[in-house]
Design a protein around this motif. Structure first.
Motif, PDB file in Angstrom:
ATOM      1  N   HIS A 287       0.886  -1.101   0.005  1.00 38.54           N
ATOM      2  CA  HIS A 287      -0.373   0.221  -0.027  1.00 38.54           C
ATOM      3  C   HIS A 287       0.596   1.222  -0.024  1.00 38.54           C
ATOM      4  O   HIS A 287       1.942   1.165   0.844  1.00 38.54           O
ATOM      5  N   GLY A 288       0.596   2.361  -0.950  1.00 38.71           N
ATOM      6  CA  GLY A 288       1.075   3.416  -0.888  1.00 38.71           C
ATOM      7  C   GLY A 288       0.385   4.537   0.236  1.00 38.71           C
ATOM      8  O   GLY A 288      -0.190   4.125   0.968  1.00 38.71           O
ATOM      9  N   PRO A 289       0.837   5.939  -0.119  1.00 40.93           N
ATOM     10  CA  PRO A 289       0.370   6.882   1.001  1.00 40.93           C
ATOM     11  C   PRO A 289      -1.163   7.043   1.242  1.00 40.93           C
ATOM     12  O   PRO A 289      -1.365   7.704   2.072  1.00 40.93           O
ATOM     13  N   THR A 290      -1.936   6.709   0.205  1.00 44.50           N
ATOM     14  CA  THR A 290      -3.194   7.022   0.049  1.00 44.50           C
ATOM     15  C   THR A 290      -4.061   6.521   1.426  1.00 44.50           C
ATOM     16  O   THR A 290      -3.719   5.349   1.598  1.00 44.50           O
ATOM     17  N   LYS A 291      -4.693   7.341   2.008  1.00 43.64           N
ATOM     18  CA  LYS A 291      -5.570   6.643   3.079  1.00 43.64           C
ATOM     19  C   LYS A 291      -6.685   5.687   2.742  1.00 43.64           C
ATOM     20  O   LYS A 291      -7.266   5.814   1.683  1.00 43.64           O
ATOM     21  N   ASN A 292      -6.722   4.468   3.581  1.00 46.85           N
ATOM     22  CA  ASN A 292      -7.483   3.709   3.078  1.00 46.85           C
ATOM     23  C   ASN A 292      -9.107   4.142   3.579  1.00 46.85           C
ATOM     24  O   ASN A 292      -9.327   4.990   4.333  1.00 46.85           O
ATOM     25  N   ARG A 293     -10.107   3.644   2.439  1.00 47.95           N
ATOM     26  CA  ARG A 293     -11.380   4.132   2.758  1.00 47.95           C
ATOM     27  C   ARG A 293     -11.798   3.180   3.707  1.00 47.95           C
ATOM     28  O   ARG A 293     -12.886   3.694   4.462  1.00 47.95           O
ATOM     29  N   CYS A 294     -11.732   1.880   3.833  1.00 54.84           N
ATOM     30  CA  CYS A 294     -12.246   1.049   4.675  1.00 54.84           C
ATOM     31  C   CYS A 294     -11.104   0.399   5.589  1.00 54.84           C
ATOM     32  O   CYS A 294     -10.007   0.143   5.005  1.00 54.84           O
ATOM     33  N   HIS A 295     -11.109   0.371   6.855  1.00 54.24           N
ATOM     34  CA  HIS A 295     -10.198  -0.452   7.872  1.00 54.24           C
ATOM     35  C   HIS A 295     -11.031  -1.162   8.914  1.00 54.24           C
ATOM     36  O   HIS A 295     -12.146  -1.107   9.216  1.00 54.24           O
ATOM     37  N   LEU A 296     -10.129  -1.898   9.539  1.00 51.88           N
ATOM     38  CA  LEU A 296     -10.459  -2.814  10.703  1.00 51.88           C
ATOM     39  C   LEU A 296      -9.954  -2.330  11.979  1.00 51.88           C
ATOM     40  O   LEU A 296      -8.926  -1.727  12.166  1.00 51.88           O
ATOM     41  N   ASP A 297     -10.958  -2.473  12.950  1.00 45.18           N
ATOM     42  CA  ASP A 297     -10.578  -1.953  14.461  1.00 45.18           C
ATOM     43  C   ASP A 297     -10.688  -3.386  15.351  1.00 45.18           C
ATOM     44  O   ASP A 297     -11.773  -4.144  15.276  1.00 45.18           O
ATOM     45  N   VAL A 298      -9.454  -3.320  15.944  1.00 46.92           N
ATOM     46  CA  VAL A 298      -9.356  -4.331  17.021  1.00 46.92           C
ATOM     47  C   VAL A 298      -9.651  -3.961  18.503  1.00 46.92           C
ATOM     48  O   VAL A 298      -8.865  -3.016  18.668  1.00 46.92           O
ATOM     49  N   ARG A 299     -10.386  -4.647  19.309  1.00 45.75           N
ATOM     50  CA  ARG A 299     -10.523  -4.264  20.475  1.00 45.75           C
ATOM     51  C   ARG A 299      -9.415  -4.826  21.525  1.00 45.75           C
ATOM     52  O   ARG A 299      -9.621  -6.224  21.492  1.00 45.75           O
ATOM     53  N   LEU A 300      -8.975  -4.356  22.421  1.00 47.36           N
ATOM     54  CA  LEU A 300      -8.034  -4.975  23.408  1.00 47.36           C
ATOM     55  C   LEU A 300      -9.312  -5.367  24.636  1.00 47.36           C
ATOM     56  O   LEU A 300     -10.121  -4.678  24.698  1.00 47.36           O
ATOM     57  N   GLU A 301      -8.774  -6.310  25.394  1.00 44.08           N
ATOM     58  CA  GLU A 301      -9.410  -6.913  26.314  1.00 44.08           C
ATOM     59  C   GLU A 301      -8.966  -6.607  27.697  1.00 44.08           C
ATOM     60  O   GLU A 301      -7.638  -6.165  27.715  1.00 44.08           O
ATOM     61  N   ALA A 302      -9.596  -6.708  28.818  1.00 48.75           N
ATOM     62  CA  ALA A 302      -8.816  -6.344  30.160  1.00 48.75           C
ATOM     63  C   ALA A 302      -7.685  -7.199  30.200  1.00 48.75           C
ATOM     64  O   ALA A 302      -7.726  -8.542  29.784  1.00 48.75           O
ATOM     65  N   GLY A 303      -6.541  -6.648  30.616  1.00 51.06           N
ATOM     66  CA  GLY A 303      -5.123  -7.507  30.793  1.00 51.06           C
ATOM     67  C   GLY A 303      -4.305  -7.535  29.543  1.00 51.06           C
ATOM     68  O   GLY A 303      -3.203  -7.996  29.461  1.00 51.06           O
ATOM     69  N   ASP A 304      -4.831  -6.982  28.182  1.00 50.30           N
ATOM     70  CA  ASP A 304      -4.129  -6.633  27.280  1.00 50.30           C
ATOM     71  C   ASP A 304      -3.251  -5.453  27.498  1.00 50.30           C
ATOM     72  O   ASP A 304      -3.856  -4.397  27.799  1.00 50.30           O
ATOM     73  N   ASP A 305      -2.040  -5.251  27.194  1.00 45.53           N
ATOM     74  CA  ASP A 305      -1.186  -4.346  27.361  1.00 45.53           C
ATOM     75  C   ASP A 305      -0.848  -3.658  25.981  1.00 45.53           C
ATOM     76  O   ASP A 305      -0.215  -4.326  24.985  1.00 45.53           O
ATOM     77  N   LEU A 306      -1.158  -2.289  25.910  1.00 42.51           N
ATOM     78  CA  LEU A 306      -0.930  -1.902  24.504  1.00 42.51           C
ATOM     79  C   LEU A 306       0.352  -1.863  24.288  1.00 42.51           C
ATOM     80  O   LEU A 306       0.825  -2.248  22.943  1.00 42.51           O
ATOM     81  N   ASP A 307       1.351  -1.423  25.200  1.00 42.81           N
ATOM     82  CA  ASP A 307       2.815  -1.487  24.665  1.00 42.81           C
ATOM     83  C   ASP A 307       3.241  -3.061  24.000  1.00 42.81           C
ATOM     84  O   ASP A 307       4.034  -3.128  23.119  1.00 42.81           O
ATOM     85  N   THR A 308       2.863  -3.965  24.703  1.00 31.48           N
ATOM     86  CA  THR A 308       3.061  -5.548  24.439  1.00 31.48           C
ATOM     87  C   THR A 308       2.714  -5.646  23.192  1.00 31.48           C
ATOM     88  O   THR A 308       3.180  -6.283  22.246  1.00 31.48           O
ATOM     89  N   VAL A 309       1.176  -5.172  22.880  1.00 32.47           N
ATOM     90  CA  VAL A 309       0.694  -5.659  21.437  1.00 32.47           C
ATOM     91  C   VAL A 309       1.404  -4.931  20.462  1.00 32.47           C
ATOM     92  O   VAL A 309       1.622  -5.531  19.393  1.00 32.47           O
ATOM     93  N   ALA A 310       1.717  -3.623  20.733  1.00 28.28           N
ATOM     94  CA  ALA A 310       2.344  -2.868  19.623  1.00 28.28           C
ATOM     95  C   ALA A 310       3.724  -3.552  19.374  1.00 28.28           C
ATOM     96  O   ALA A 310       4.167  -3.338  18.007  1.00 28.28           O
ATOM     97  N   ALA A 311       4.535  -4.005  20.355  1.00 28.50           N
ATOM     98  CA  ALA A 311       5.603  -4.895  20.053  1.00 28.50           C
ATOM     99  C   ALA A 311       5.331  -6.062  19.151  1.00 28.50           C
ATOM    100  O   ALA A 311       6.289  -6.248  18.267  1.00 28.50           O
ATOM    101  N   GLY A 312       4.363  -6.803  19.511  1.00 24.36           N
ATOM    102  CA  GLY A 312       4.004  -7.667  18.775  1.00 24.36           C
ATOM    103  C   GLY A 312       3.616  -7.617  17.303  1.00 24.36           C
ATOM    104  O   GLY A 312       3.910  -8.237  16.260  1.00 24.36           O
ATOM    105  N   ILE A 313       2.830  -6.420  16.953  1.00 26.34           N
ATOM    106  CA  ILE A 313       2.554  -5.772  15.826  1.00 26.34           C
ATOM    107  C   ILE A 313       3.949  -5.728  14.937  1.00 26.34           C
ATOM    108  O   ILE A 313       4.200  -6.118  13.837  1.00 26.34           O
ATOM    109  N   ALA A 314       4.911  -4.980  15.638  1.00 24.70           N
ATOM    110  CA  ALA A 314       6.178  -4.728  15.128  1.00 24.70           C
ATOM    111  C   ALA A 314       6.931  -6.098  14.588  1.00 24.70           C
ATOM    112  O   ALA A 314       7.766  -6.260  13.469  1.00 24.70           O
TER     113      ALA A 314
END
Length: 239
Positions: A178-205
């Motif tokens: 994908h280039g720099p154009t913004k996606n018209r549609c995208h997906l959202d994922v909801r964290l649950e209690a106990g999920d740590d944002l920094d840990t998930v961000a590291a997993g994404i990377a």
């Protein structure tokens, strides 16, 4: 974590949202200036909220994520119903294919599919095709992120909710990321209690994704891209 939203940019969220609510038989959640949300609930399967957020830019010509609708043995009737709701036929060079390509009231393409065994139990939305430069890699990424599981022998490579009901998330091969154009549609994922944002961000990377830098102000969610450059948002756990 779990897949919660299909987000669609809209010039007129109320008009577009009401169209899609009628298409999928959704339950209205939000109808406020600049935002419209409706919930698709698949019996025995997942819930998916369709969220329409107001933007000022018209739809780009080639979306990277779109909706395939289940037509099955009633494909002709379903096409007629969507046309009556405000869709129009769309030629994107598809040629002679068994599915029917339509555009919603803002020009976003969608397909009404013929009967396919793979879509048994899907509900009104048969699949969500997502552009991918490496379907195997991206399937592993989205499976980790959402908890959805591989559909054995699927082509294109696909994931599905563990209930084996609801739409397929299909990885559709493309030649370049994908280039720099913004996606018209995208997906959202909801964290649950106990999920740590920094840990998930590291997993994404670690799996080939990256943070997405935006100038949209201070928002309660965090934006990323998947390994093919598709936008996604991580929503905070519900209180």
């Amino acid at each position: 974590m779990y897949l919660e939203n299909l987000v669609i940019d809209a010039l007129d969220p109320q008009r577009l949202g009401r169209f899609w609510e009628a298409v999928v038989g959704g339950e209205r959640l939000t109808d406020e200036p600049g935002i419209f949300e409706t919930r698709l609930a698949v019996p025995g399967g997942p819930e998916l909220d369709l969220c329409f957020q107001q933007v000022s830019e018209p739809a780009p010509p080639a979306p990277r994520l779109h909706v395939d609708l289940a037509g099955g043995p009633h494909q002709d009737e379903e096409v007629a119903r969507l046309l009556a709701l405000g869709a129009r036929r769309l030629d994107i060079g598809q040629g002679d294919v068994p599915w029917v390509v339509l555009a919603d009231p803002e020009g976003n393409p969608c397909c009404v599919l013929e009967e396919r065994a793979a879509h048994a139990g899907s509900g009104p939305v048969a699949s969500l095709p997502l552009a991918s430069t490496d379907p195997d890699r991206d399937a592993a990424f989205w499976a980790w992120l959402t908890g959805w599981t591989d559909v054995a022998g699927s082509a294109p490579r696909s994931l599905r909710h563990p209930s084996l009901r609801g739409p397929l998330l299909e990885m559709v091969a493309e030649a370049a990321p994908h280039g720099p154009t913004k996606n018209r549609c995208h997906l959202d994922v909801r964290l649950e209690a106990g999920d740590d944002l920094d840990t998930v961000a590291a997993g994404i990377a670690e799996r080939g994704g990256a943070p997405l830098r935006t100038d949209w102000g201070d928002l309660p969610w965090t934006s990323f891209t998947d390994p093919s450059g598709n936008e996604l948002c991580l929503l905070p756990a519900r209180a």
